[in-house]
Design an enzyme around this catalytic site. Structure first.
Site, short mmCIF file in Angstrom:
data_model
loop_
_atom_site.label_atom_id
_atom_site.label_comp_id
_atom_site.label_asym_id
_atom_site.label_seq_id
_atom_site.Cartn_x
_atom_site.Cartn_y
_atom_site.Cartn_z
N ARG A 121 0.81 -1.23 0.00
CA ARG A 121 0.00 0.00 0.00
C ARG A 121 0.84 1.27 0.00
O ARG A 121 0.35 2.35 0.36
CB ARG A 121 -0.97 0.02 1.18
CG ARG A 121 -1.94 -1.14 1.16
CD ARG A 121 -3.12 -0.89 2.05
NE ARG A 121 -4.01 -2.04 2.00
CZ ARG A 121 -3.91 -3.09 2.80
NH1 ARG A 121 -2.99 -3.12 3.73
NH2 ARG A 121 -4.76 -4.09 2.67
N LYS A 143 4.14 11.65 -11.08
CA LYS A 143 3.27 10.83 -11.93
C LYS A 143 3.97 9.50 -12.17
O LYS A 143 5.12 9.48 -12.61
CB LYS A 143 3.03 11.52 -13.28
CG LYS A 143 1.97 12.59 -13.27
CD LYS A 143 1.66 13.03 -14.70
CE LYS A 143 0.62 14.12 -14.72
NZ LYS A 143 0.40 14.62 -16.10
N GLU A 185 11.81 18.83 -24.02
CA GLU A 185 11.08 19.17 -22.79
C GLU A 185 11.73 20.39 -22.11
O GLU A 185 11.05 21.18 -21.47
CB GLU A 185 11.02 17.97 -21.83
CG GLU A 185 10.38 16.71 -22.42
CD GLU A 185 8.85 16.77 -22.55
OE1 GLU A 185 8.23 17.80 -22.21
OE2 GLU A 185 8.28 15.76 -23.02
N LYS A 227 9.35 23.06 -13.54
CA LYS A 227 8.37 21.97 -13.37
C LYS A 227 7.90 21.90 -11.92
O LYS A 227 6.70 21.74 -11.65
CB LYS A 227 8.95 20.62 -13.82
CG LYS A 227 7.91 19.52 -13.61
CD LYS A 227 7.98 18.33 -14.49
CE LYS A 227 6.76 17.43 -14.21
NZ LYS A 227 6.82 16.13 -14.85
N GLU A 237 -2.99 17.69 -11.36
CA GLU A 237 -3.44 18.11 -12.69
C GLU A 237 -4.94 18.32 -12.77
O GLU A 237 -5.63 17.79 -13.63
CB GLU A 237 -2.98 17.12 -13.79
CG GLU A 237 -3.05 17.75 -15.17
CD GLU A 237 -2.42 16.91 -16.27
OE1 GLU A 237 -1.30 16.42 -16.11
OE2 GLU A 237 -3.09 16.77 -17.31
N ARG A 241 -1.55 22.28 -14.14
CA ARG A 241 -0.44 21.39 -14.49
C ARG A 241 -0.49 20.98 -15.96
O ARG A 241 0.53 20.63 -16.55
CB ARG A 241 -0.45 20.15 -13.58
CG ARG A 241 0.71 19.21 -13.85
CD ARG A 241 0.90 18.17 -12.75
NE ARG A 241 1.94 17.23 -13.12
CZ ARG A 241 2.52 16.38 -12.30
NH1 ARG A 241 2.17 16.34 -11.03
NH2 ARG A 241 3.46 15.56 -12.73
N ASN A 245 1.66 20.02 -20.78
CA ASN A 245 1.35 19.24 -21.98
C ASN A 245 1.49 20.06 -23.26
O ASN A 245 1.06 19.63 -24.32
CB ASN A 245 -0.08 18.67 -21.90
CG ASN A 245 -0.21 17.71 -20.75
OD1 ASN A 245 0.77 17.09 -20.34
ND2 ASN A 245 -1.42 17.57 -20.21
N HIS A 248 2.11 18.41 -26.56
CA HIS A 248 1.87 16.99 -26.38
C HIS A 248 0.62 16.49 -27.10
O HIS A 248 0.49 15.29 -27.35
CB HIS A 248 1.79 16.63 -24.89
CG HIS A 248 3.13 16.62 -24.21
ND1 HIS A 248 3.97 17.72 -24.21
CD2 HIS A 248 3.80 15.65 -23.53
CE1 HIS A 248 5.08 17.41 -23.54
NE2 HIS A 248 5.00 16.17 -23.13
N HIS A 252 1.47 13.36 -28.94
CA HIS A 252 0.91 12.04 -28.63
C HIS A 252 0.23 11.43 -29.85
O HIS A 252 0.34 10.22 -30.08
CB HIS A 252 -0.12 12.16 -27.49
CG HIS A 252 0.50 12.27 -26.14
ND1 HIS A 252 -0.11 12.92 -25.09
CD2 HIS A 252 1.69 11.84 -25.66
CE1 HIS A 252 0.68 12.86 -24.03
NE2 HIS A 252 1.77 12.23 -24.35
N HIS A 265 9.59 10.10 -27.81
CA HIS A 265 8.57 10.99 -27.23
C HIS A 265 8.94 12.47 -27.43
O HIS A 265 8.15 13.28 -27.92
CB HIS A 265 8.40 10.66 -25.75
CG HIS A 265 7.49 11.58 -25.01
ND1 HIS A 265 6.14 11.62 -25.23
CD2 HIS A 265 7.76 12.53 -24.07
CE1 HIS A 265 5.60 12.54 -24.44
NE2 HIS A 265 6.56 13.10 -23.73
#
Ligand code: NAD
Ligand code: GLY
Length: 360
Positions: A121, A143, A185, A227, A237, A241, A245, A248, A252, A265
């Site tokens: 957990r 993340k 980035e 960041k 987010e 946040r 992106n 992106h 993506h 990426h």
């Protein structure tokens, strides 16, 4: 060594950054009060390069360590790799006082972070990112995720690391293509939040690409600060946040349309950032001169900058409209209001196709 702080109340942590930190990891963890047994998660090539140095440093500081290897590559950012980590931890009777270390790029960081979020957990983990992309982006902000065969990052959790240790020397073994992908980035951080940093990147791109130590340290530290500040404002987010992106949405779509095989990426994000800037200029939010600067900086990093001519814009946009983040067929873009500021705007697929520049 310098420290960037991520201030999130009880989940606050430090990003320690400098050259030669791998051989000091043990003392750095001790100084931060991190205890228990340590499971180092890595992949074979990164472990061959850096695993023993990290283990030796931990041993010297009195830590008991275990090394858990998962196969290399994005294809292994999956539940099978998670299973390998859980198996090793259970077999070796790791308890809740244990700490995981993610030693590698963003794939290792994301899988290890999710293993740490879920084992017993939730246990502590430390990020030791070894790619530029992971140092400036993936290791910061908590993340964590693995991929599902139907989509990227579909199974995940927010789980902040206890500490991030960035040894800039690891970038010296990184293939130049991977370094450039991480630079996308870095450039993104300048575009969305900091015009002064963008100017620094324009001036020093040659030094950065030749791994000038002072320039690289400045760029990585500035990126982490930017960041961290965004994450501090909106950890989960809910809204703000999402400015991270920038580039992106199309990025993506390009990655997914090409089966995650043609672009790294960061390369797809580079193309996506220029297209987002084209949309921004088209709507009068940024000037043609600023669009030109963004395109020139991306190109100076050796990154791709155009949607390849063999990919139809209509096909890319059709995929975006089906994305889970679209609403009533409309797609939310992060646009730039000049360099250093952002705003969100919704576009219909037809508007995107009409407003975007065609490929060569
Ligand atoms: P990666 O982890 O696949 O690493 C790229 C390659 O470099 C791999 O082959 C790896 O073995 C190798 N490598 C790593 N360090 C090296 C070194 N120092 N020297 C030589 N080779 C080295 O790719 P990445 O670009 O680091 O990360 C991409 C992943 O990060 C994606 O899965 C993406 O979803 C994730 N990501 C996560 C976040 C987040 O906020 N959690 C943000 C951005 C990206
Ligand atoms: N990479 C985007 C984020 O961390 O939110």
């Amino acid at each position: 060594m310098q420290t960037v702080s991520v201030n999130l109340g009880q989940r606050s942590y430090a990003i320690e950054l400098g050259e030669g930190l791998l051989s000091r990891v043990g003392e750095i963890l001790k100084a931060r009060g991190i205890g228990g047994r340590v499971g180092i998660v890595s992949n074979p090539p990164v472990a061959d390069l850096y695993g023993e140095e990290v283990r030796e440093s931990l041993r010297r500081a009195g830590y008991e360590t275990a090394l858990v290897l998962i196969p290399e590559g994005e294809a292994h950012k999956d539940t099978a790799s998670l299973g390998l980590i859980y198996d090793a931890l259970v077999e070796q009777r790791f308890d809740r006082s244990a700490t995981l270390i993610a030693l590698g790029g963003g794939v290792i960081g994301d899988v290890t972070g999710f293993a740490a979020a879920t084992f017993l957990r939730g246990i502590d983990y430390v990020q030791i990112p070894t790619t530029l992309l992971a140092q400036v982006d993936a290791s910061v902000g908590g993340k964590t995720a693995v991929n599902h065969h139907q989509g990227k990052n579909l199974i995940g959790a927010f789980h902040q690391p206890r500490l991030v240790v960035i040894d800039l020397n690891t970038l010296r073994t990184l293939p130049p293509r991977e370094f450039a992908a991480g630079m996308a980035e870095v450039i993104k951080h300048g575009i969305i939040e900091d015009a002064g940093f963008f100017g620094f990147l324009e001036e020093r791109m040659d030094s950065l690409l030749s791994l000038d130590a002072a320039a690289v340290e400045s760029a990585v530290a500035a990126s982490c600060r930017i960041k961290a500040a965004v994450v501090e404002q909106d950890e989960r987010e809910d809204d703000r946040r999402a400015i991270l992106n920038f580039g992106h949405t199309i990025g993506h779509a390009l990655e997914s349309f090409t089966g995650y095989e043609r672009f790294l990426h960061g390369e797809a994000v580079a193309i996506g950032m220029i297209q987002a800037a084209v949309l921004s200029a088209g709507r009068g939010l940024c000037s043609a001169a600023e669009l030109g600067r963004i395109e020139a900086l991306v190109r100076s990093a050796g990154l791709p900058w155009r949607i390849p001519g063999d990919i139809a814009l209509e096909d890319l946009v059709a995929g975006m409209a089906l994305d889970k983040k679209s609403q009533a067929g409309k797609i939310r873009f992060v646009l730039c209001e000049g360099i250093g500021r952002t705003r969100f705007q919704w576009f219909s697929p037809a508007e995107i196709v009409r407003e975007l520049a065609p490929g060569p």
